[in-house]
Enzyme design. Structure first.
Site, PDB file in Angstrom:
ATOM      1  N   ASP A 110       0.687  -1.256  -0.286  1.00 36.28           N
ATOM      2  CA  ASP A 110      -0.055  -0.024   0.124  1.00 36.28           C
ATOM      3  C   ASP A 110       0.934   1.076  -0.031  1.00 36.28           C
ATOM      4  O   ASP A 110       2.130   1.018   0.279  1.00 36.28           O
ATOM      5  CB  ASP A 110      -1.048   0.050   1.093  1.00 36.28           C
ATOM      6  CG  ASP A 110      -1.733   1.261   1.204  1.00 36.28           C
ATOM      7  OD1 ASP A 110      -2.446   1.518   0.188  1.00 36.28           O
ATOM      8  OD2 ASP A 110      -2.191   1.723   2.328  1.00 36.28           O
ATOM      9  N   ASP A 161      -0.206   5.313   0.698  1.00 37.90           N
ATOM     10  CA  ASP A 161      -0.455   6.349   1.758  1.00 37.90           C
ATOM     11  C   ASP A 161      -0.542   5.511   3.089  1.00 37.90           C
ATOM     12  O   ASP A 161      -1.248   4.756   3.342  1.00 37.90           O
ATOM     13  CB  ASP A 161      -1.680   7.076   1.639  1.00 37.90           C
ATOM     14  CG  ASP A 161      -1.764   8.075   2.421  1.00 37.90           C
ATOM     15  OD1 ASP A 161      -1.075   9.022   2.355  1.00 37.90           O
ATOM     16  OD2 ASP A 161      -2.802   7.955   3.298  1.00 37.90           O
TER      17      ASP A 161
END
Length: 275
Positions: free
Chosen positions: A16, A18
């Site tokens: 991932d 952010d």
């Protein structure tokens, strides 16, 4: 006995962005070092994001400004997953009325999905800065007339430098309430997105690690896809609120820098080691 044949078993990593690589516009300590180790040891990896607004070129540029240099092939977004899904559903030709930014428009162009308001097969809602009442009305009419409702991701908010703002999951609300039809979300935690991401790399779920900061998207998405899950505590989830979920990650790390790609064991290998 654990497998040691690298021709048939290669660890791969889905990350991932952010809350894992950066927060707002600041690189998280340890992130650059981890990506560097992956590149040096030739591990396959991919950056995964639910944000459908940005193109791979824009995401590449953002990481480059932070000191992480990779090609556009290292990114997979919910816009890409949505385009792949629609093309699979209607391989002989597909059309959609789109409320979304450049990221979704570009992916539909690549997959030859026609963007139109004339009797479209789908209404597709994505992150956008051009969300107005006229478009909501048109989407509502088209869904009532038979178009299927798709949304790129269920995220209610998205991060900005000034704080959270409404994201795709929030923008569907007026259309869903008026039509009574809920959209089908393609982004995390939908295992479909995880499948297409792994397909892009050509890897199996048993060999793949999902690394994220959210229990309700990254971890459950990886778990339901059969991947080994790693939670990093640099984003949304803390050790305290993590315990409220009925499922738990395979590993917990303070940040990416704590993960050693050489020695970390997949769920399958951990089981085989204990036998």
């Amino acid at each position: 006995m654990m497998r040691t044949d690298n021709r048939t078993y290669q660890k791969t990593f889905i990350l991932d962005m952010d809350g894992v690589i950066y927060t707002k516009s600041k690189l998280i300590p340890g992130a650059a070092d981890f990506v560097c180790r992956l590149k040096q040891k030739n591990f396959k990896f991919l950056f995964l994001t639910n944000n459908s607004y940005y193109t791979a070129k824009q995401l590449k540029g953002r990481l480059s400004e932070m000191g992480i240099n990779v090609t556009e092939d290292y990114f997979y977004t919910s816009a890409m997953a949505t385009a792949s899904f629609l093309k699979t559903q209607k391989p002989m030709g597909c059309s959609a009325y789109v409320i979304g930014g450049q990221g979704i428009i570009e992916e539909f162009e690549k997959h030859n999905i026609t963007v139109t308001s004339e009797n479209p097969d789908y209404v597709v809602l994505a992150e956008t800065e051009a969300y107005d009442y006229k478009k909501i009305i048109e989407a509502t009419h088209l869904i009532r007339e038979g178009a299927k409702f798709i949304a790129t991701n269920p995220d209610l908010t998205g991060p900005t430098l000034r704080g959270p703002v409404p994201a795709c999951g929030a923008l569907v609300a007026p259309i869903e309430k008026v039509t009574g039809i809920a959209p089908y979300f393609l982004g995390k935690p939908n295992p479909t997105m995880m499948y297409w991401a792994r397909k892009k790399m050509g890897v199996h779920s048993a060999n793949c690690f999902m690394i994220g900061d959210r229990m309700d998207t990254d971890i459950i998405g990886g778990l339901e896809s059969g991947m080994t899950t790693c939670l990093v505590l640099t984003g949304v989830t803390t050790r305290k609120n993590m315990t409220r979920f009925p499922y738990q990650p395979d590993y917990i790390f303070s940040n990416l820098g704590e993960i050693d790609p050489d020695t970390i064991l997949s769920r399958r290998d951990r089981v085989e080691k204990d036998l």
